[in-house]
Motif scaffolding. Sequence first.
Motif, PDB file in Angstrom:
ATOM      1  N   GLU A 105       0.831  -1.218  -0.109  1.00 52.32           N
ATOM      2  CA  GLU A 105      -0.005  -0.216   0.128  1.00 52.32           C
ATOM      3  C   GLU A 105       0.961   1.419   0.138  1.00 52.32           C
ATOM      4  OE1 GLU A 105      -3.544   1.589   2.786  1.00 52.32           O
ATOM      5  OE2 GLU A 105      -1.664   1.218   3.806  1.00 52.32           O
ATOM      6  N   TRP A 106       0.501   2.214  -0.840  1.00 49.97           N
ATOM      7  CA  TRP A 106       1.184   3.325  -1.142  1.00 49.97           C
ATOM      8  C   TRP A 106       0.006   4.488  -1.144  1.00 49.97           C
ATOM      9  CZ3 TRP A 106       1.807   6.884  -5.270  1.00 49.97           C
ATOM     10  CH2 TRP A 106       2.670   7.791  -4.986  1.00 49.97           C
ATOM     11  N   ARG A 107       0.551   5.774  -0.702  1.00 49.18           N
ATOM     12  CA  ARG A 107      -0.418   6.860  -1.056  1.00 49.18           C
ATOM     13  C   ARG A 107       0.483   8.316  -1.327  1.00 49.18           C
ATOM     14  NH1 ARG A 107      -5.457   5.811   2.453  1.00 49.18           N
ATOM     15  NH2 ARG A 107      -5.090   3.894   3.251  1.00 49.18           N
ATOM     16  N   GLY A 108      -0.388   8.891  -2.235  1.00 51.09           N
ATOM     17  CA  GLY A 108       0.041  10.053  -2.705  1.00 51.09           C
ATOM     18  C   GLY A 108      -1.153  11.184  -2.798  1.00 51.09           C
ATOM     19  N   ARG A 109      -0.799  12.476  -2.448  1.00 54.73           N
ATOM     20  CA  ARG A 109      -1.818  13.407  -3.052  1.00 54.73           C
ATOM     21  C   ARG A 109      -1.554  14.468  -3.953  1.00 54.73           C
ATOM     22  NH1 ARG A 109      -0.936  10.787   1.159  1.00 54.73           N
ATOM     23  NH2 ARG A 109       1.105  11.540   1.771  1.00 54.73           N
ATOM     24  N   ALA A 110      -2.536  14.946  -4.630  1.00 54.28           N
ATOM     25  CA  ALA A 110      -2.438  15.861  -5.559  1.00 54.28           C
ATOM     26  C   ALA A 110      -3.441  17.038  -5.407  1.00 54.28           C
ATOM     27  CB  ALA A 110      -2.951  15.273  -7.057  1.00 54.28           C
ATOM     28  N   SER A 111      -3.008  18.300  -5.980  1.00 53.66           N
ATOM     29  CA  SER A 111      -3.748  19.659  -5.895  1.00 53.66           C
ATOM     30  C   SER A 111      -5.208  19.135  -6.735  1.00 53.66           C
ATOM     31  CB  SER A 111      -3.020  20.591  -6.469  1.00 53.66           C
ATOM     32  OG  SER A 111      -2.793  20.467  -7.550  1.00 53.66           O
ATOM     33  N   PRO A 112      -6.254  19.915  -6.156  1.00 57.24           N
ATOM     34  CA  PRO A 112      -7.556  19.500  -6.997  1.00 57.24           C
ATOM     35  C   PRO A 112      -7.127  20.133  -8.525  1.00 57.24           C
ATOM     36  CG  PRO A 112      -7.811  20.872  -5.082  1.00 57.24           C
ATOM     37  CD  PRO A 112      -6.467  20.622  -5.269  1.00 57.24           C
ATOM     38  N   SER A 113      -6.335  20.930  -8.847  1.00 58.62           N
ATOM     39  CA  SER A 113      -6.342  21.509 -10.315  1.00 58.62           C
ATOM     40  C   SER A 113      -5.590  20.331 -11.158  1.00 58.62           C
ATOM     41  CB  SER A 113      -5.567  22.390 -10.371  1.00 58.62           C
ATOM     42  OG  SER A 113      -4.400  22.583  -9.623  1.00 58.62           O
TER      43      SER A 113
END
Length: 101
Positions: A5-13
């Motif tokens: 399991e791995w997680r990453g986050r992006a900006s809404p744009s």
Amino acid sequence: MIIREWRGRASPSNTDAYPAHFRSHVVPELQALPGFIGAHLSRRALGDRTEFVVLTRWRDMDAIRAFAGDTPDKAVVEPGAVAALIEFDDFVEHYEVVEET
């Protein structure tokens, strides 16, 4: 079987950049590896960002070590993923599958 399991986050744009990278680069590279079984990419809104969860399935920890190296808990993050995300986990979690239906 082991789930990684791995997680990453992006900006809404920029919510489409990581899925595009995943489809075009990550999946083909993983499919070429012995012991790789499959992958899921999921996303959810998380405050002011979009969080992606990648679950990959592997035959065993030896297959994961062949992919990730001597420190299998360290995330393998390609430059394309770094460019698509505003933050990401440096480490992953591994789970032994106990039952699958």
